[in-house]
Scaffold this motif. Structure first.
Motif, PDB file in Angstrom:
ATOM      1  N   ARG A  84       0.907  -1.063  -0.163  1.00  0.00           N
ATOM      2  CA  ARG A  84       0.038   0.131   0.004  1.00  0.00           C
ATOM      3  C   ARG A  84       0.842   1.208  -0.085  1.00  0.00           C
ATOM      4  O   ARG A  84       1.947   1.136   0.399  1.00  0.00           O
ATOM      5  CB  ARG A  84      -0.792   0.198   1.103  1.00  0.00           C
ATOM      6  CG  ARG A  84      -0.194  -0.011   2.611  1.00  0.00           C
ATOM      7  CD  ARG A  84      -1.256   0.082   3.711  1.00  0.00           C
ATOM      8  NE  ARG A  84      -0.472   0.292   5.043  1.00  0.00           N
ATOM      9  CZ  ARG A  84      -0.320  -0.553   5.745  1.00  0.00           C
ATOM     10  NH1 ARG A  84       0.125  -1.688   5.458  1.00  0.00           N
ATOM     11  NH2 ARG A  84       0.522  -0.184   6.853  1.00  0.00           N
ATOM     12  N   MET A  85       0.235   2.367  -0.386  1.00  0.00           N
ATOM     13  CA  MET A  85       1.093   3.788  -0.374  1.00  0.00           C
ATOM     14  C   MET A  85       0.292   4.293   0.738  1.00  0.00           C
ATOM     15  O   MET A  85      -0.918   4.559   0.779  1.00  0.00           O
ATOM     16  CB  MET A  85       0.944   4.098  -1.542  1.00  0.00           C
ATOM     17  CG  MET A  85       1.594   5.664  -1.660  1.00  0.00           C
ATOM     18  SD  MET A  85       1.538   6.604  -3.324  1.00  0.00           S
ATOM     19  CE  MET A  85       3.127   5.756  -3.841  1.00  0.00           C
ATOM     20  N   GLU A  86       1.057   5.125   1.475  1.00  0.00           N
ATOM     21  CA  GLU A  86       0.564   5.950   2.630  1.00  0.00           C
ATOM     22  C   GLU A  86       0.788   7.385   2.219  1.00  0.00           C
ATOM     23  O   GLU A  86       2.156   7.393   2.296  1.00  0.00           O
ATOM     24  CB  GLU A  86       0.725   5.545   3.886  1.00  0.00           C
ATOM     25  CG  GLU A  86       0.319   4.139   4.245  1.00  0.00           C
ATOM     26  CD  GLU A  86       0.704   3.645   5.532  1.00  0.00           C
ATOM     27  OE1 GLU A  86       1.397   4.578   6.346  1.00  0.00           O
ATOM     28  OE2 GLU A  86       0.488   2.664   6.121  1.00  0.00           O
ATOM     29  N   ALA A  96      -3.783   4.000  -0.119  1.00  0.00           N
ATOM     30  CA  ALA A  96      -3.895   3.458  -1.175  1.00  0.00           C
ATOM     31  C   ALA A  96      -3.578   1.879  -1.360  1.00  0.00           C
ATOM     32  O   ALA A  96      -2.410   1.829  -1.093  1.00  0.00           O
ATOM     33  CB  ALA A  96      -3.618   3.841  -2.657  1.00  0.00           C
ATOM     34  N   ALA A  97      -4.499   0.911  -1.241  1.00  0.00           N
ATOM     35  CA  ALA A  97      -3.993  -0.330  -1.428  1.00  0.00           C
ATOM     36  C   ALA A  97      -3.515  -1.005  -2.713  1.00  0.00           C
ATOM     37  O   ALA A  97      -4.184  -0.665  -3.957  1.00  0.00           O
ATOM     38  CB  ALA A  97      -5.061  -1.332  -0.989  1.00  0.00           C
ATOM     39  N   LEU A  98      -2.424  -1.666  -3.083  1.00  0.00           N
ATOM     40  CA  LEU A  98      -1.745  -1.789  -4.373  1.00  0.00           C
ATOM     41  C   LEU A  98      -2.066  -3.361  -4.639  1.00  0.00           C
ATOM     42  O   LEU A  98      -1.913  -4.191  -3.791  1.00  0.00           O
ATOM     43  CB  LEU A  98      -0.252  -1.340  -4.270  1.00  0.00           C
ATOM     44  CG  LEU A  98      -0.067  -0.003  -3.891  1.00  0.00           C
ATOM     45  CD1 LEU A  98       1.628  -0.058  -3.807  1.00  0.00           C
ATOM     46  CD2 LEU A  98      -0.569   1.018  -4.782  1.00  0.00           C
ATOM     47  N   ARG A 156       0.781  -0.935 -11.713  1.00  0.00           N
ATOM     48  CA  ARG A 156       0.133  -1.436 -10.561  1.00  0.00           C
ATOM     49  C   ARG A 156      -0.974  -0.986 -10.393  1.00  0.00           C
ATOM     50  O   ARG A 156      -1.279   0.112 -10.455  1.00  0.00           O
ATOM     51  CB  ARG A 156       0.833  -1.939  -9.367  1.00  0.00           C
ATOM     52  CG  ARG A 156       2.240  -2.543  -9.547  1.00  0.00           C
ATOM     53  CD  ARG A 156       2.967  -2.602  -8.324  1.00  0.00           C
ATOM     54  NE  ARG A 156       2.100  -3.301  -7.009  1.00  0.00           N
ATOM     55  CZ  ARG A 156       2.506  -3.307  -5.741  1.00  0.00           C
ATOM     56  NH1 ARG A 156       3.782  -2.968  -5.460  1.00  0.00           N
ATOM     57  NH2 ARG A 156       1.867  -4.032  -4.831  1.00  0.00           N
ATOM     58  N   ALA A 157      -2.054  -1.780 -10.297  1.00  0.00           N
ATOM     59  CA  ALA A 157      -3.371  -1.618 -10.095  1.00  0.00           C
ATOM     60  C   ALA A 157      -3.499  -1.357  -8.481  1.00  0.00           C
ATOM     61  O   ALA A 157      -2.861  -1.729  -7.829  1.00  0.00           O
ATOM     62  CB  ALA A 157      -4.471  -2.907 -10.195  1.00  0.00           C
ATOM     63  N   VAL A 158      -4.808  -0.208  -8.545  1.00  0.00           N
ATOM     64  CA  VAL A 158      -4.887   0.095  -7.118  1.00  0.00           C
ATOM     65  C   VAL A 158      -6.365  -0.442  -6.583  1.00  0.00           C
ATOM     66  O   VAL A 158      -7.252  -0.417  -7.421  1.00  0.00           O
ATOM     67  CB  VAL A 158      -5.012   1.732  -6.971  1.00  0.00           C
ATOM     68  CG1 VAL A 158      -5.632   2.181  -5.595  1.00  0.00           C
ATOM     69  CG2 VAL A 158      -3.828   2.334  -7.054  1.00  0.00           C
ATOM     70  N   THR A 159      -6.381  -1.307  -5.690  1.00  0.00           N
ATOM     71  CA  THR A 159      -7.545  -2.118  -5.421  1.00  0.00           C
ATOM     72  C   THR A 159      -8.455  -0.996  -4.292  1.00  0.00           C
ATOM     73  O   THR A 159      -9.885  -1.541  -4.373  1.00  0.00           O
ATOM     74  CB  THR A 159      -7.133  -3.285  -4.754  1.00  0.00           C
ATOM     75  OG1 THR A 159      -6.546  -3.126  -3.811  1.00  0.00           O
ATOM     76  CG2 THR A 159      -6.560  -4.203  -5.967  1.00  0.00           C
ATOM     77  N   SER A 160      -8.222  -0.242  -3.548  1.00  0.00           N
ATOM     78  CA  SER A 160      -8.925   0.166  -2.679  1.00  0.00           C
ATOM     79  C   SER A 160      -8.283   1.662  -2.176  1.00  0.00           C
ATOM     80  O   SER A 160      -7.152   1.863  -2.190  1.00  0.00           O
ATOM     81  CB  SER A 160      -9.254  -0.385  -1.380  1.00  0.00           C
ATOM     82  OG  SER A 160      -8.157  -0.751  -0.508  1.00  0.00           O
ATOM     83  N   VAL A 161      -9.099   2.520  -1.640  1.00  0.00           N
ATOM     84  CA  VAL A 161      -8.439   3.658  -0.999  1.00  0.00           C
ATOM     85  C   VAL A 161      -9.453   4.294   0.036  1.00  0.00           C
ATOM     86  O   VAL A 161     -10.479   4.038  -0.139  1.00  0.00           O
ATOM     87  CB  VAL A 161      -8.219   4.863  -2.354  1.00  0.00           C
ATOM     88  CG1 VAL A 161      -9.424   5.294  -2.798  1.00  0.00           C
ATOM     89  CG2 VAL A 161      -7.562   6.155  -1.944  1.00  0.00           C
ATOM     90  N   SER A 162      -8.516   4.881   0.939  1.00  0.00           N
ATOM     91  CA  SER A 162      -9.493   5.823   1.974  1.00  0.00           C
ATOM     92  C   SER A 162      -8.612   6.831   2.374  1.00  0.00           C
ATOM     93  O   SER A 162      -7.330   7.061   1.987  1.00  0.00           O
ATOM     94  CB  SER A 162      -9.650   4.804   3.158  1.00  0.00           C
ATOM     95  OG  SER A 162      -8.351   4.228   3.799  1.00  0.00           O
ATOM     96  N   PRO A 191      -7.706   3.490 -11.568  1.00  0.00           N
ATOM     97  CA  PRO A 191      -6.642   3.781 -10.627  1.00  0.00           C
ATOM     98  C   PRO A 191      -5.402   2.990 -10.716  1.00  0.00           C
ATOM     99  O   PRO A 191      -5.568   1.754 -10.675  1.00  0.00           O
ATOM    100  CB  PRO A 191      -7.634   3.696  -9.329  1.00  0.00           C
ATOM    101  CG  PRO A 191      -9.117   3.865  -9.889  1.00  0.00           C
ATOM    102  CD  PRO A 191      -8.932   3.441 -11.188  1.00  0.00           C
ATOM    103  N   SER A 192      -4.126   3.585 -10.533  1.00  0.00           N
ATOM    104  CA  SER A 192      -2.987   2.857 -10.778  1.00  0.00           C
ATOM    105  C   SER A 192      -1.708   3.663 -10.103  1.00  0.00           C
ATOM    106  O   SER A 192      -1.790   4.839  -9.556  1.00  0.00           O
ATOM    107  CB  SER A 192      -2.960   2.667 -12.221  1.00  0.00           C
ATOM    108  OG  SER A 192      -2.700   3.881 -12.838  1.00  0.00           O
TER     109      SER A 192
END
Length: 203
Positions: A84-86, A96-98, A156-162, A191-192
Motif C-alpha cells: 500500500r501507499m500512505e 491506497a492498497a496496491l 500496478r493496479a490500485v484496489t482500494s483507497v481511503s 486507478p493505478s
C-alpha cells in the motif's frame, strides 16, 4: 535552475474517489529538486489544489501545471511492505492498497528502461496511448513553453483507497473520471501506480 531539460524519476499514483475528488500523487526518487513528493488535487467542483513540500517545488510544478490554490506543507509518503501507499500532509491523509502488476505493466517491463525514458519513444507511443488508455498522454505541452514526456516502465493496479481531505472523508475508490484538468497529465482512468521517468524540456 538554468537547465533547459529536467528529468524526474519515480512513481505517480492516480486515483478517483466517490466524493468526486481526484488525486495525483508524485513520488520522485531523483529530480533536479532532490527527492520529494507532491499531490495534485481536483475537487468535485473543479477547484484544483497543489500540495507541495517547499516553495521551490511549488514554483516549478505550478510553472508546469495549472492550479487554483497552492499549499506549502510537508508531504510524506511511505510504501510499507510494498502492499500500500500512505500519503500524509497537513491537509490530506490517504491510504491506497496496491494490487498486482497490470497487463500493461507486464508489457512495459519488457521495454528497456533507457528506451522507455527516451522522449523520442514517448513521442512515438503517444498516438497509441491516447486510443487504448483513456486519459493517458505520453507527451504534450506544459506551462511556460515547456514540453513534457512520460516514459512508463511499470503499472500496478490500485484496489482500494481511503482518506480525508481538510477533515472530510474522501469516500471509496472509483475511476479517475472526469480526467483531472491540471493541464497535460498522464493519469489513466483506471486507478493505478505507475513507475515513470518524466522529462520536461524548455522550448
Amino acid at each position: 535552475m538554468t537547465a533547459t531539460r529536467w528529468t524526474f524519476s519515480g512513481r505517480i499514483l492516480g486515483v478517483g474517489t466517490t466524493s468526486g475528488v481526484r488525486l495525483v500523487v508524485g513520488v520522485w526518487d531523483t529530480s533536479p529538486l532532490g527527492s520529494f513528493a507532491d499531490v495534485m488535487v481536483e475537487q468535485a467542483g473543479g477547484h484544483r489544489i497543489l500540495l507541495a513540500p517547499s516553495q521551490e517545488v511549488a514554483d516549478f510544478v505550478a510553472g508546469t501545471y495549472t492550479f487554483d490554490e497552492t499549499r506549502i506543507e510537508p508531504v510524506e509518503v511511505e510504501l510499507p511492505g510494498d502492499a500500500r501507499m500512505e500519503v500524509v500532509s497537513s491537509s490530506l491523509s490517504l491510504v491506497a492498497a496496491l494490487g498486482r502488476r497490470t497487463a500493461m505493466g507486464w508489457l512495459l517491463r519488457g521495454i528497456p528502461r533507457r528506451v522507455a525514458a527516451n522522449p523520442l519513444f514517448s513521442t512515438a507511443t503517444d498516438p497509441v496511448a491516447r486510443v487504448i488508455l483513456r486519459g493517458v498522454r505520453t507527451r504534450g505541452t506544459a506551462g511556460q513553453g515547456r514540453r513534457e514526456y512520460y516514459g512508463a516502465t511499470d503499472v500496478r493496479a490500485v484496489t482500494s483507497v481511503s482518506g480525508r481531505l481538510d477533515g472530510v472523508d474522501l469516500g471509496t475508490l472509483t475511476a479517475v473520471d472526469p480526467p483531472a484538468s491540471f493541464g497535460f497529465s498522464s493519469t489513466p482512468r483506471r486507478p493505478s501506480l505507475t513507475q515513470v521517468v518524466t522529462t520536461i524540456r524548455q522550448r
